[in-house]
Scaffold this motif. Structure first.
Motif, PDB file in Angstrom:
ATOM      1  N   ARG A  54      24.461  10.962 -17.389  1.00 31.17           N
ATOM      2  CA  ARG A  54      24.136  10.061 -16.284  1.00 31.17           C
ATOM      3  C   ARG A  54      25.080   8.857 -16.270  1.00 31.17           C
ATOM      4  NH1 ARG A  54      17.521   9.830 -16.963  1.00 31.17           N
ATOM      5  NH2 ARG A  54      17.154  12.081 -16.806  1.00 31.17           N
ATOM      6  N   LYS A  55      25.374   8.335 -17.459  1.00 29.85           N
ATOM      7  CA  LYS A  55      26.252   7.175 -17.559  1.00 29.85           C
ATOM      8  C   LYS A  55      27.627   7.489 -16.974  1.00 29.85           C
ATOM      9  CE  LYS A  55      28.281   3.967 -20.922  1.00 29.85           C
ATOM     10  NZ  LYS A  55      28.433   3.634 -22.360  1.00 29.85           N
ATOM     11  N   ARG A  56      28.162   8.659 -17.322  1.00 27.53           N
ATOM     12  CA  ARG A  56      29.481   9.018 -16.820  1.00 27.53           C
ATOM     13  C   ARG A  56      29.456   9.253 -15.315  1.00 27.53           C
ATOM     14  NH1 ARG A  56      32.753  13.113 -20.345  1.00 27.53           N
ATOM     15  NH2 ARG A  56      32.751  11.243 -21.645  1.00 27.53           N
ATOM     16  N   TYR A 105      24.409  10.978  -8.369  1.00 27.86           N
ATOM     17  CA  TYR A 105      23.152  11.733  -8.248  1.00 27.86           C
ATOM     18  C   TYR A 105      22.786  12.270  -9.626  1.00 27.86           C
ATOM     19  CZ  TYR A 105      19.690  14.992  -6.288  1.00 27.86           C
ATOM     20  OH  TYR A 105      18.534  15.659  -5.957  1.00 27.86           O
ATOM     21  N   HIS A 106      21.619  11.840 -10.140  1.00 29.25           N
ATOM     22  CA  HIS A 106      21.137  12.400 -11.405  1.00 29.25           C
ATOM     23  C   HIS A 106      19.627  12.204 -11.481  1.00 29.25           C
ATOM     24  CE1 HIS A 106      20.749   8.333 -13.040  1.00 29.25           C
ATOM     25  NE2 HIS A 106      22.020   8.091 -12.720  1.00 29.25           N
ATOM     26  N   ALA A 107      19.019  12.840 -12.457  1.00 29.43           N
ATOM     27  CA  ALA A 107      17.554  12.862 -12.544  1.00 29.43           C
ATOM     28  C   ALA A 107      16.959  11.497 -12.865  1.00 29.43           C
ATOM     29  CB  ALA A 107      17.117  13.879 -13.606  1.00 29.43           C
ATOM     30  N   GLY A 108      17.776  10.547 -13.328  1.00 29.21           N
ATOM     31  CA  GLY A 108      17.257   9.229 -13.648  1.00 29.21           C
ATOM     32  C   GLY A 108      17.068   8.338 -12.434  1.00 29.21           C
ATOM     33  N   LEU A 109      17.577   8.759 -11.283  1.00 25.69           N
ATOM     34  CA  LEU A 109      17.424   7.979 -10.061  1.00 25.69           C
ATOM     35  C   LEU A 109      16.070   8.265  -9.423  1.00 25.69           C
ATOM     36  CD1 LEU A 109      20.981   8.597  -8.544  1.00 25.69           C
ATOM     37  CD2 LEU A 109      20.195   6.557  -9.768  1.00 25.69           C
ATOM     38  N   SER A 110      15.619   7.367  -8.582  1.00 27.37           N
ATOM     39  CA  SER A 110      14.341   7.572  -7.892  1.00 27.37           C
ATOM     40  C   SER A 110      14.466   8.727  -6.902  1.00 27.37           C
ATOM     41  CB  SER A 110      13.942   6.306  -7.138  1.00 27.37           C
ATOM     42  OG  SER A 110      14.848   6.064  -6.066  1.00 27.37           O
ATOM     43  N   ARG A 115      18.386  10.007  -0.427  1.00 26.02           N
ATOM     44  CA  ARG A 115      19.365   9.278   0.386  1.00 26.02           C
ATOM     45  C   ARG A 115      20.774   9.818   0.166  1.00 26.02           C
ATOM     46  NH1 ARG A 115      23.323   5.872   0.313  1.00 26.02           N
ATOM     47  NH2 ARG A 115      23.393   5.780  -1.967  1.00 26.02           N
ATOM     48  N   VAL A 116      21.131  10.045  -1.105  1.00 29.33           N
ATOM     49  CA  VAL A 116      22.469  10.543  -1.425  1.00 29.33           C
ATOM     50  C   VAL A 116      22.665  11.948  -0.864  1.00 29.33           C
ATOM     51  CG1 VAL A 116      23.992  11.260  -3.312  1.00 29.33           C
ATOM     52  CG2 VAL A 116      22.722   9.103  -3.472  1.00 29.33           C
ATOM     53  N   HIS A 117      21.687  12.804  -1.065  1.00 28.36           N
ATOM     54  CA  HIS A 117      21.798  14.179  -0.569  1.00 28.36           C
ATOM     55  C   HIS A 117      21.954  14.195   0.954  1.00 28.36           C
ATOM     56  CE1 HIS A 117      21.133  18.493  -0.241  1.00 28.36           C
ATOM     57  NE2 HIS A 117      20.206  18.240   0.673  1.00 28.36           N
ATOM     58  N   ASP A 118      21.114  13.423   1.643  1.00 25.59           N
ATOM     59  CA  ASP A 118      21.176  13.396   3.102  1.00 25.59           C
ATOM     60  C   ASP A 118      22.509  12.835   3.591  1.00 25.59           C
ATOM     61  OD1 ASP A 118      18.659  14.444   3.199  1.00 25.59           O
ATOM     62  OD2 ASP A 118      17.637  12.555   3.643  1.00 25.59           O
ATOM     63  N   ALA A 119      22.997  11.786   2.919  1.00 24.63           N
ATOM     64  CA  ALA A 119      24.285  11.198   3.307  1.00 24.63           C
ATOM     65  C   ALA A 119      25.417  12.209   3.130  1.00 24.63           C
ATOM     66  CB  ALA A 119      24.559   9.938   2.487  1.00 24.63           C
ATOM     67  N   THR A 178      25.107  15.096 -12.180  1.00 23.95           N
ATOM     68  CA  THR A 178      24.847  16.000 -13.290  1.00 23.95           C
ATOM     69  C   THR A 178      24.443  17.330 -12.666  1.00 23.95           C
ATOM     70  OG1 THR A 178      22.532  15.330 -13.339  1.00 23.95           O
ATOM     71  CG2 THR A 178      24.052  14.120 -14.770  1.00 23.95           C
ATOM     72  N   VAL A 179      24.139  18.310 -13.488  1.00 27.52           N
ATOM     73  CA  VAL A 179      23.737  19.602 -12.934  1.00 27.52           C
ATOM     74  C   VAL A 179      22.407  19.506 -12.197  1.00 27.52           C
ATOM     75  CG1 VAL A 179      25.038  21.018 -14.535  1.00 27.52           C
ATOM     76  CG2 VAL A 179      22.739  20.280 -15.160  1.00 27.52           C
ATOM     77  N   ALA A 180      21.748  18.317 -12.259  1.00 27.49           N
ATOM     78  CA  ALA A 180      20.533  18.120 -11.477  1.00 27.49           C
ATOM     79  C   ALA A 180      20.832  18.224  -9.986  1.00 27.49           C
ATOM     80  CB  ALA A 180      19.933  16.736 -11.774  1.00 27.49           C
ATOM     81  N   TYR A 181      22.133  18.038  -9.623  1.00 30.91           N
ATOM     82  CA  TYR A 181      22.486  18.164  -8.215  1.00 30.91           C
ATOM     83  C   TYR A 181      23.122  19.505  -7.955  1.00 30.91           C
ATOM     84  CZ  TYR A 181      24.066  17.162  -3.546  1.00 30.91           C
ATOM     85  OH  TYR A 181      24.243  17.202  -2.182  1.00 30.91           O
ATOM     86  N   GLY A 182      22.498  20.270  -7.112  1.00 31.64           N
ATOM     87  CA  GLY A 182      23.276  21.377  -6.636  1.00 31.64           C
ATOM     88  C   GLY A 182      22.643  22.714  -6.476  1.00 31.64           C
TER      89      GLY A 182
END
Length: 608
Positions: free
Chosen positions: A239-241, A259-264, A270-274, A286-290
């Motif tokens: 997440r840091k990277r 985008y990572h699992a630590g975000l709300s 918001r990021v996905h929609d943008a 992270t692999v949490a996205y995709g």
């Protein structure tokens, strides 16, 4: 919905013909047969259950792993005139009640939901009184312990066959090796169903691996060299990277978000929609996205860190070019990543899991270190043989240079021996290059015979040599001892001059050829027009159509690709239809979209 499956394919989805295996899968499921489908990302898996659900009586129940994916697919289906909905935690009570009412009143063709929601006693009881067209298990690798995205919640789906014995069940995934396939079939009781493997090759994706040296500089150079409208995904392990890389890209003038699992949940949405609405260009995640991103025009995927296995890499890189147009996959490969991955694996208390994950990591390293066609190696992992080199990976387009590295290898091995086999690669390189650091002096390593004997080579060159010596078995990297390098028995003949060694020169920069896009375009089926084959005039029209699409999408509140995909716009730009009938012959234009958008696009084309 009225019509045969071929009429639905044309009138609803806008395709004139099926791709490989699609028709036999569709016809089998319509008849009530179970099916297990392995089809590459962008290969048309969704149609294999969407069309049968429209042909069979009742509602098709689709198990999908992510809320964002459900929304994207439902938006796309609705734009084609299909009665589709999703039922998940993103709905408020009023919306949820509306969906359930539509379900019970027979007003839905397809309902998407997560396994956790489907397999509750209350929801299964609800389904008992309804006519169900089929169950579709998307991203089916999640059900397998061997699958790279294993989710325990998926395991309960094995009960569906017993609970609904007369309802056809179709399981679909883009990637599954032999172990994962057999596991899925056993857990879902699909032994009697047909298996369809449509092949794993994605010829439109160009695979490139660079040795990781100043990775952010490599990444920013890669992105900056591409057209500014092209979107992509960058994967990093922590997440840091992720946040650090996203911030640096923004400072470099590239519209990016983390985008990572630590975000709300709100921020991730918001990021996905943008991203899907083309308001930002790059998602760093992270692999949490995709998993199952339903955005067809992702033009590049970069792995900032080494993926942990081939399945993850294939799935993640496959998010590029789902529309079949030319796309790039770039991996930045560093041996530090390998050491981290191995240490994480070996921390497990499960010996079987350690064995599985070590096997998978070694396969990924083999792909990254390859000196011949990468696509052949990738496909061979999944049991698929490519008859000839692909012509669309970095090794094929720019073969690595080889050189006689015997003397350099002897210097490196001797240095490892002189420092007592107690230090890692960084220290060995400092001694070889004659570093004047206080640490070198304090250890007395500036007095060694190997001190400074490699000053003529850069740190990157020596790093590449040491990495290859590890890979070839001349050195052993002891990750339990801070990646200390030790000599192996194989090093002795080389040190004694009894054999010669040729190594590859490191590939640090991406070599761009003028025909990069054309090389990818030529790998796509000849009948498909691609951006790489558009004339300069047609390219200008294509960009104008993209602008029109964005304007319509903003007004309608949907992602641009829901209006029309890039493939459709490219074909419009090349063929320039002038009548509604002409437009209906373009791939991706069905009757619903013709009615909604046809006049506007024809008007834009007529200007040219």
């Amino acid at each position: 919905m009225n019509g045969t499956h071929l009429q639905i394919l044309r009138n609803v989805f806008g395709y004139s013909s099926y791709r490989d295996h699609q028709q036999e899968i569709v016809e089998g499921v319509i008849k009530g047969e179970d099916a297990f489908v392995i089809m590459p990302t962008g290969g048309g898996k969704s149609l294999c259950y969407q069309i049968p659900a429209l042909c069979r009586p009742g509602v098709g129940i689709v198990v999908s792993p992510l809320i964002s994916l459900m929304k994207d697919q439902v938006d796309a289906l609705r734009s084609n005139g299909v009665r589709a909905a999703y039922y998940n935690s993103s709905l408020d009570q009023k919306e949820a009640s509306r969906v359930l009412a539509a379900l019970h009143n027979g007003n839905l063709d397809l309902l998407y939901l997560a396994p956790e929601r489907l397999m509750t006693d209350a929801f299964l009881e609800r389904l008992n009184g309804l006519e169900i067209a089929l169950f579709a298990i998307d991203e089916a690798h999640c059900i397998s312990q061997w699958g790279h995205d294993f989710r325990p919640e998926y395991v309960k789906l094995g009960e569906l066959r017993q609970l609904f014995p007369d309802v056809p069940l179709i399981a679909l995934t883009a990637t599954a090796d032999a172990h994962t396939r057999s596991d899925i079939i056993e857990r879902l009781s699909l032994g009697e169903g047909r298996q369809y493997v449509a092949g794993f090759d994605r010829p439109n994706i160009r695979y490139t691996v660079l040795e990781k040296r100043q990775p952010f500089s490599q990444l920013s150079s890669f992105i900056s060299a591409r057209p500014k409208h092209e979107a992509g995904i960058v994967y990093a392990l922590s997440r840091k990277r992720v946040e650090e890389v996203a911030e640096r890209l923004r400072r470099a003038g590239i519209a990016a978000a983390a985008y990572h699992a630590g975000l709300s949940d709100k921020e991730r949405s918001r990021v996905h929609d943008a991203f899907i609405n083309e308001e930002i260009r790059v998602v760093v995640g992270t692999v949490a996205y995709g998993m199952g991103i339903d955005k067809p025009n992702v033009r590049f995927v970069v792995h900032y860190d080494l993926p942990k296995n081939i399945e993850s890499f294939y799935q993640e890189s496959g998010r590029a070019g789902r529309d079949g147009l030319p796309a790039d996959s770039l991996v930045l490969f560093g041996y530090g990543d390998v050491a981290v991955a191995r240490s994480l694996i070996e921390n497990s208390n499960n010996p079987e899991l350690v064995r599985i994950e070590t096997h998978k990591l070694n396969a990924m390293i083999g792909f990254a270190e390859a000196l011949h066609c990468r696509r052949r190696i990738l496909l061979l992992y999944f049991g698929e043989q490519l008859e000839e080199d692909c012509g669309n990976c970095d090794v094929c387009l720019d073969p690595p240079q080889r050189f006689d590295a015997t003397e350099d290898a002897q210097k490196a091995l001797s240095c490892v021996y002189r420092v007592g086999q107690r230090f890692g690669a960084g220290h060995i390189i400092d001694v070889l290059r004659g570093s004047k650091s206080e640490r070198i002096k304090a250890l007395g390593h500036d007095k060694l015979s190997t001190y400074g004997i490699g000053s003529g080579k850069s740190q990157e060159e020596w790093g590449s040599i040491l990495h290859q010596l590890v890979h070839l078995g001349y050195l052993y990297q002891d990750i339990s001892q801070y990646s200390v390098l030790r000599l192996t028995a194989a090093s002795k003949p080389l040190l004694l001059g009894q054999e010669r060694l040729h190594l590859a020169r490191p590939r640090i920069k991406m070599v761009e050829t003028k025909d990069r896009r054309l090389a990818a375009a030529n790998k796509i089926k000849k009948e498909k027009v691609s951006v790489g084959t558009l004339s300069a005039d047609d390219e200008v029209l294509f960009q104008a159509l993209r602008e029109l699409r964005s304007q319509i999408a903003r007004e309608a509140g949907v992602p641009p690709y829901v209006v029309f995909g890039d493939v459709t716009l490219v074909e419009m730009a090349a063929k320039r239809p002038v009548t509604a009938e002409d437009l209906l012959s373009i791939t991706g234009v069905g009757k619903s979209k013709l009615g909604a958008y046809g006049a506007m696009f024809l008007a834009e084309i007529r200007k040219w």
